[in-house]
Design a protein around this motif. Structure first.
Motif, PDB file in Angstrom:
ATOM      1  N   GLY A   1       0.820  -1.214   0.000  1.00 51.29           N
ATOM      2  CA  GLY A   1       0.000   0.000   0.000  1.00 51.29           C
ATOM      3  C   GLY A   1       0.851   1.260   0.000  1.00 51.29           C
ATOM      4  N   LEU A   2       1.928   1.259   0.818  1.00 51.67           N
ATOM      5  CA  LEU A   2       2.834   2.413   0.867  1.00 51.67           C
ATOM      6  C   LEU A   2       3.548   2.609  -0.473  1.00 51.67           C
ATOM      7  CD1 LEU A   2       4.423   1.845   4.391  1.00 51.67           C
ATOM      8  CD2 LEU A   2       2.798   3.630   3.753  1.00 51.67           C
ATOM      9  N   ALA A   3       4.021   1.506  -1.067  1.00 57.49           N
ATOM     10  CA  ALA A   3       4.715   1.596  -2.354  1.00 57.49           C
ATOM     11  C   ALA A   3       3.779   2.132  -3.442  1.00 57.49           C
ATOM     12  CB  ALA A   3       5.264   0.231  -2.750  1.00 57.49           C
ATOM     13  N   ILE A   4       2.534   1.680  -3.422  1.00 54.28           N
ATOM     14  CA  ILE A   4       1.554   2.136  -4.410  1.00 54.28           C
ATOM     15  C   ILE A   4       1.291   3.626  -4.243  1.00 54.28           C
ATOM     16  CG2 ILE A   4      -0.863   1.948  -5.108  1.00 54.28           C
ATOM     17  CD1 ILE A   4      -0.611  -1.071  -4.313  1.00 54.28           C
ATOM     18  N   ALA A   5       1.201   4.075  -2.993  1.00 55.49           N
ATOM     19  CA  ALA A   5       0.953   5.498  -2.735  1.00 55.49           C
ATOM     20  C   ALA A   5       2.067   6.363  -3.316  1.00 55.49           C
ATOM     21  CB  ALA A   5       0.823   5.738  -1.230  1.00 55.49           C
ATOM     22  N   LEU A   6       3.308   5.928  -3.145  1.00 53.54           N
ATOM     23  CA  LEU A   6       4.441   6.681  -3.692  1.00 53.54           C
ATOM     24  C   LEU A   6       4.408   6.686  -5.219  1.00 53.54           C
ATOM     25  CD1 LEU A   6       7.270   5.453  -1.277  1.00 53.54           C
ATOM     26  CD2 LEU A   6       6.084   7.664  -1.259  1.00 53.54           C
ATOM     27  N   PHE A   7       4.034   5.563  -5.800  1.00 49.02           N
ATOM     28  CA  PHE A   7       3.963   5.478  -7.259  1.00 49.02           C
ATOM     29  C   PHE A   7       2.863   6.379  -7.806  1.00 49.02           C
ATOM     30  CE2 PHE A   7       2.653   3.593 -11.290  1.00 49.02           C
ATOM     31  CZ  PHE A   7       3.882   3.464 -11.932  1.00 49.02           C
ATOM     32  N   ILE A   8       1.728   6.405  -7.121  1.00 53.01           N
ATOM     33  CA  ILE A   8       0.625   7.274  -7.541  1.00 53.01           C
ATOM     34  C   ILE A   8       1.060   8.736  -7.475  1.00 53.01           C
ATOM     35  CG2 ILE A   8      -1.685   8.086  -6.918  1.00 53.01           C
ATOM     36  CD1 ILE A   8      -2.317   5.271  -5.959  1.00 53.01           C
ATOM     37  N   GLY A   9       1.791   9.084  -6.409  1.00 49.61           N
ATOM     38  CA  GLY A   9       2.266  10.466  -6.280  1.00 49.61           C
ATOM     39  C   GLY A   9       3.211  10.856  -7.410  1.00 49.61           C
ATOM     40  N   TYR A  10       4.072   9.922  -7.810  1.00 56.17           N
ATOM     41  CA  TYR A  10       4.987  10.187  -8.914  1.00 56.17           C
ATOM     42  C   TYR A  10       4.210  10.432 -10.212  1.00 56.17           C
ATOM     43  CZ  TYR A  10       8.523   9.331 -12.503  1.00 56.17           C
ATOM     44  OH  TYR A  10       9.334   9.441 -13.601  1.00 56.17           O
ATOM     45  N   SER A  11       3.168   9.645 -10.455  1.00 56.58           N
ATOM     46  CA  SER A  11       2.332   9.836 -11.645  1.00 56.58           C
ATOM     47  C   SER A  11       1.674  11.209 -11.624  1.00 56.58           C
ATOM     48  CB  SER A  11       1.257   8.742 -11.719  1.00 56.58           C
ATOM     49  OG  SER A  11       1.843   7.464 -11.840  1.00 56.58           O
ATOM     50  N   ALA A  12       1.246  11.639 -10.445  1.00 55.58           N
ATOM     51  CA  ALA A  12       0.601  12.946 -10.325  1.00 55.58           C
ATOM     52  C   ALA A  12       1.548  14.074 -10.712  1.00 55.58           C
ATOM     53  CB  ALA A  12       0.090  13.148  -8.901  1.00 55.58           C
ATOM     54  N   ILE A  13       2.804  13.951 -10.306  1.00 59.60           N
ATOM     55  CA  ILE A  13       3.804  14.975 -10.652  1.00 59.60           C
ATOM     56  C   ILE A  13       3.988  15.051 -12.165  1.00 59.60           C
ATOM     57  CG2 ILE A  13       6.246  15.571 -10.486  1.00 59.60           C
ATOM     58  CD1 ILE A  13       6.203  14.382  -7.657  1.00 59.60           C
ATOM     59  N   GLN A  14       4.040  13.903 -12.826  1.00 64.52           N
ATOM     60  CA  GLN A  14       4.200  13.878 -14.280  1.00 64.52           C
ATOM     61  C   GLN A  14       3.029  14.554 -14.979  1.00 64.52           C
ATOM     62  OE1 GLN A  14       4.899   9.556 -14.904  1.00 64.52           O
ATOM     63  NE2 GLN A  14       6.765  10.208 -15.946  1.00 64.52           N
TER      64      GLN A  14
END
Length: 294
Positions: free
Chosen positions: A190-203
């Motif tokens: 869940g934590l790893a997914i949250a970080l990945f989602i945040g990275y997508s948002a920045i892009q």
């Protein structure tokens, strides 16, 4: 910056509406399924996927209205059209995705500190497999639409759904580990997914901001446009070339240098030949020519 082939306005409208309606339909369907299974299992990683689908639905609805607005022709108050509504939709998606990432991050930390066994893990796995199949179907539709229209809003939506494939696959792994007694795996994923989602948002947000700030078109497009202008017989050189994008539409302006003794009518015709040659190559472009005597 995507170079797209010529497309009739009615066909472009149809494709954009198809992509937005399909996105909303898939998001709503997945929300219903994931909500039911999350209530039975209590999985953090499944909650991450549910929140992600809720954000998908909100972003897709924003896209739906933004695309409809962006398709409106230019009017007296918006002489350059309404294309930047698509970039605004991408920026709104970025905000939604960031919010979902923070929420999942907090829930994952709580579950990491207070682990508890999951129920109905196998049912959750079945739902995630269905989610992957539905997402792949939607991505195929979006890929076709982006290739034909170059839409910024649909491209942002597609980026998010592509990240969903990895998210859904990781959730299946987390649920499998949890089903075999490794409870903290659900929280870690869940934590790893949250970080990945945040990275997508920045892009997504970065791309939208660049369009809203009138960033130049790609170096390849600009170089080709300059080459086309200079290839017209009678043109001495081109300077002060500027370009930008607004939704599907491109805008270029340039100073074309011509011999000083050229009559006014011929100078105008020369500028029209330059404009026509660029528009023939890039049909979505509005070209403004200023002729300079040299």
């Amino acid at each position: 910056m995507i170079n797209v082939p010529p497309l009739k306005p009615a066909e472009r409208d149809r494709l954009l509406k198809l992509a937005t309606y399909a996105s909303v339909a898939v998001a709503v369907l997945l929300i219903a399924l994931k909500s039911s299974v999350y209530l039975m299992s209590g999985s953090v990683s499944l909650l991450a996927s549910l929140i992600d689908s809720l954000m998908d639905a909100a972003a897709s609805v924003i896209n739906l209205f933004a695309v409809r607005y962006a398709l409106k022709p230019a009017d007296h108050e918006h002489r350059f059209g309404h294309g930047k509504a698509e970039a605004l939709a991408g920026l709104a998606q970025s905000a939604f995705i960031t919010g979902s990432a923070v929420l999942v991050l907090l829930q994952g930390i709580d579950r990491l500190l207070n682990p508890r066994p999951l129920d109905s893990a196998w049912l959750g796995i079945a739902v995630m497999l269905f989610s992957i199949a539905a997402t792949i179907g939607l991505l195929l539709i979006q890929r076709h639409v982006i290739k034909r229209t170059g839409s910024t809003a649909i491209r942002a939506d597609s980026l998010h759904y592509r990240s969903d494939l990895l998210l859904n696959a990781s959730i299946i792994v987390a649920l499998l580990l949890a089903a075999y007694g490794i409870q903290r795996a659900d929280a870690f994923f869940g934590l790893a997914i949250a970080l990945f989602i945040g990275y997508s948002a920045i892009q997504i947000g970065r791309d939208a901001v660049q369009i809203l700030m009138d960033r130049e078109l790609s170096d390849e497009v600009r170089a080709e446009a300059l080459q086309l202008a200079r290839s017209v017989e009678g043109v001495v050189n081109v300077h002060d070339f500027r370009s930008r994008q607004s939704g599907h539409d491109w805008f270029m302006q340039m100073h074309v240098e011509i011999p000083a003794q050229t009559p006014l009518v011929q100078a105008h015709d020369l500028g029209e030949r330059v404009r026509a040659r660029i528009v023939e190559r890039f049909p979505q472009t509005d070209v403004l020519i200023h002729t300079d005597p040299v």
